[in-house]
Design a protein around this motif. Structure first.
Motif, PDB file in Angstrom:
ATOM      1  N   ARG A  17     -34.740  43.667  31.344  1.00  0.00           N
ATOM      2  CA  ARG A  17     -33.342  43.979  31.055  1.00  0.00           C
ATOM      3  C   ARG A  17     -32.760  43.052  29.996  1.00  0.00           C
ATOM      4  N   TRP A  18     -33.278  41.829  29.950  1.00  0.00           N
ATOM      5  CA  TRP A  18     -32.795  40.816  29.016  1.00  0.00           C
ATOM      6  C   TRP A  18     -33.375  41.040  27.609  1.00  0.00           C
TER       7      TRP A  18
ATOM      8  N   ARG B   6     -31.662  42.836  24.682  1.00  0.00           N
ATOM      9  CA  ARG B   6     -30.448  42.146  24.213  1.00  0.00           C
ATOM     10  C   ARG B   6     -30.803  40.944  23.339  1.00  0.00           C
TER      11      ARG B   6
ATOM     12  N   ARG C  63     -32.264  34.201  36.377  1.00  0.00           N
ATOM     13  CA  ARG C  63     -31.204  35.204  36.506  1.00  0.00           C
ATOM     14  C   ARG C  63     -29.891  34.679  35.935  1.00  0.00           C
TER      15      ARG C  63
ATOM     16  N   TYR D 272     -29.898  35.159  32.223  1.00  0.00           N
ATOM     17  CA  TYR D 272     -29.654  36.552  31.857  1.00  0.00           C
ATOM     18  C   TYR D 272     -28.177  36.905  32.030  1.00  0.00           C
ATOM     19  N   GLU D 273     -27.592  36.489  33.144  1.00  0.00           N
ATOM     20  CA  GLU D 273     -26.179  36.781  33.383  1.00  0.00           C
ATOM     21  C   GLU D 273     -25.301  36.120  32.332  1.00  0.00           C
ATOM     22  N   SER D 274     -25.693  34.904  31.925  1.00  0.00           N
ATOM     23  CA  SER D 274     -24.936  34.215  30.884  1.00  0.00           C
ATOM     24  C   SER D 274     -25.001  34.990  29.566  1.00  0.00           C
ATOM     25  N   SER D 275     -26.163  35.566  29.258  1.00  0.00           N
ATOM     26  CA  SER D 275     -26.295  36.337  28.022  1.00  0.00           C
ATOM     27  C   SER D 275     -25.393  37.560  28.044  1.00  0.00           C
ATOM     28  N   GLN D 276     -25.197  38.144  29.230  1.00  0.00           N
ATOM     29  CA  GLN D 276     -24.292  39.287  29.348  1.00  0.00           C
ATOM     30  C   GLN D 276     -22.857  38.866  29.099  1.00  0.00           C
ATOM     31  N   HIS D 277     -22.467  37.722  29.660  1.00  0.00           N
ATOM     32  CA  HIS D 277     -21.103  37.219  29.455  1.00  0.00           C
ATOM     33  C   HIS D 277     -20.843  36.956  27.978  1.00  0.00           C
TER      34      HIS D 277
ATOM     35  N   GLY E  36     -22.168  38.308  25.514  1.00  0.00           N
ATOM     36  CA  GLY E  36     -22.106  39.546  24.765  1.00  0.00           C
ATOM     37  C   GLY E  36     -20.779  40.266  24.919  1.00  0.00           C
ATOM     38  N   ARG E  37     -20.076  39.983  26.020  1.00  0.00           N
ATOM     39  CA  ARG E  37     -18.846  40.740  26.299  1.00  0.00           C
ATOM     40  C   ARG E  37     -17.575  39.998  25.935  1.00  0.00           C
TER      41      ARG E  37
END
Length: 254
Positions: A88-89, A92, A115, A118-123, A125-126
């Motif tokens: 999933r990472w 991105r 994990r 990965y969650e930090s990369s989502q933050h 990005g947003r």
């Protein structure tokens, strides 16, 4: 209880299940394919849905093998949960995802830290994260730390980077092999920015701890810095400290 780590030199059991299921799907058609998948699930004591997830993970490994053989080999020797996160990472940020998987395989990261990365990369990005500290502010932090840490021998020209969690704002070398990494929280760090960066900061601190590095979190006195202080106390990292900064107003007379 924490799950026991797999032997990093041995291909994981789930790879065999996924490979068998993939071959069964390729040789059958229609209802035969569904029956074959069900047979694999029954034989291995699991569900069809789980087998399908394993196939997805196996296909991801095959998709990266040509361009990043080391990543593929690391994933083959790790639990399916690792491949699930990396798959999933990777779309991105393939570099960060690959480095994280390799760090996990080397024993430098836990699954929870993986994990968190990965969650930090989502933050990131947003939401827009706060600007880096200004040179004047960094100089103030550097001066305070050099005064409080007499063992320091010199500032490194390039701050230490620990993928996939980013890099420190300041890095110092000291006596022997001692090394210090400093995270600098800028003034007026908003709540959204703080949440966006906390996971990466926490991962950076935990990875540095495992590598034998000391760390400092420096920032303005207040609730944001208190949050880091409380977290450090909860997990009991004794080589991470907090340094409070206070703004001093001076009048200039001419």
């Amino acid at each position: 209880m924490a799950r026991k780590r797999l032997n990093p030199n041995v291909v994981a059991d789930w790879i065999g299940i996924a490979n068998a299921a993939e071959r069964a799907l390729q040789t059958g058609t229609g209802t035969d394919r569904a029956a074959a998948l069900w047979d694999v699930a029954q034989e291995r004591g699991t569900t069809e849905q789980h087998v399908r997830r394993l196939i997805h993970g196996w296909r991801f490994i095959q998709s990266v093998r040509a361009d990043d053989r080391e990543l593929a080999e690391c994933l083959e020797r790790s639990s399916y949960n690792v491949t699930d996160v990396i798959s999933r990472w990777h779309p991105r940020d393939r570099h960060a995802a690959s480095e994280a998987a390799k760090q996990y395989h080397a024993g430098n990261l836990t699954l929870a830290q993986l994990r968190a990365g990965y969650e930090s990369s989502q933050h990131h990005g947003r939401s827009k994260v706060s600007a880096p500290p200004t040179p004047d502010y960094l100089d103030a932090v550097r001066g305070k730390i050099e005064d409080s840490e007499p063992w320091i021998r010199g500032l490194q020209s390039t701050p230490r980077s620990l993928p996939p969690f980013g890099k420190f704002d300041l890095s110092f070398r000291g006596e022997g092999d001692r090394e210090l990494g400093v995270i600098v929280l800028p003034p007026r760090l908003g709540t959204n920015d703080q949440k966006a960066r906390f996971a990466s900061d926490a991962g950076l601190i935990l990875l540095a701890h495992q590598m034998g590095m000391e760390t400092i979190i420096a920032g303005p006195k207040g609730s944001v810095l208190d949050g880091y202080t409380n977290w450090i106390a909860e997990i009991g990292i004794d080589d991470c400290r907090v340094v409070e900064l206070e703004r001093v107003m001076r009048e200039v007379w001419t």
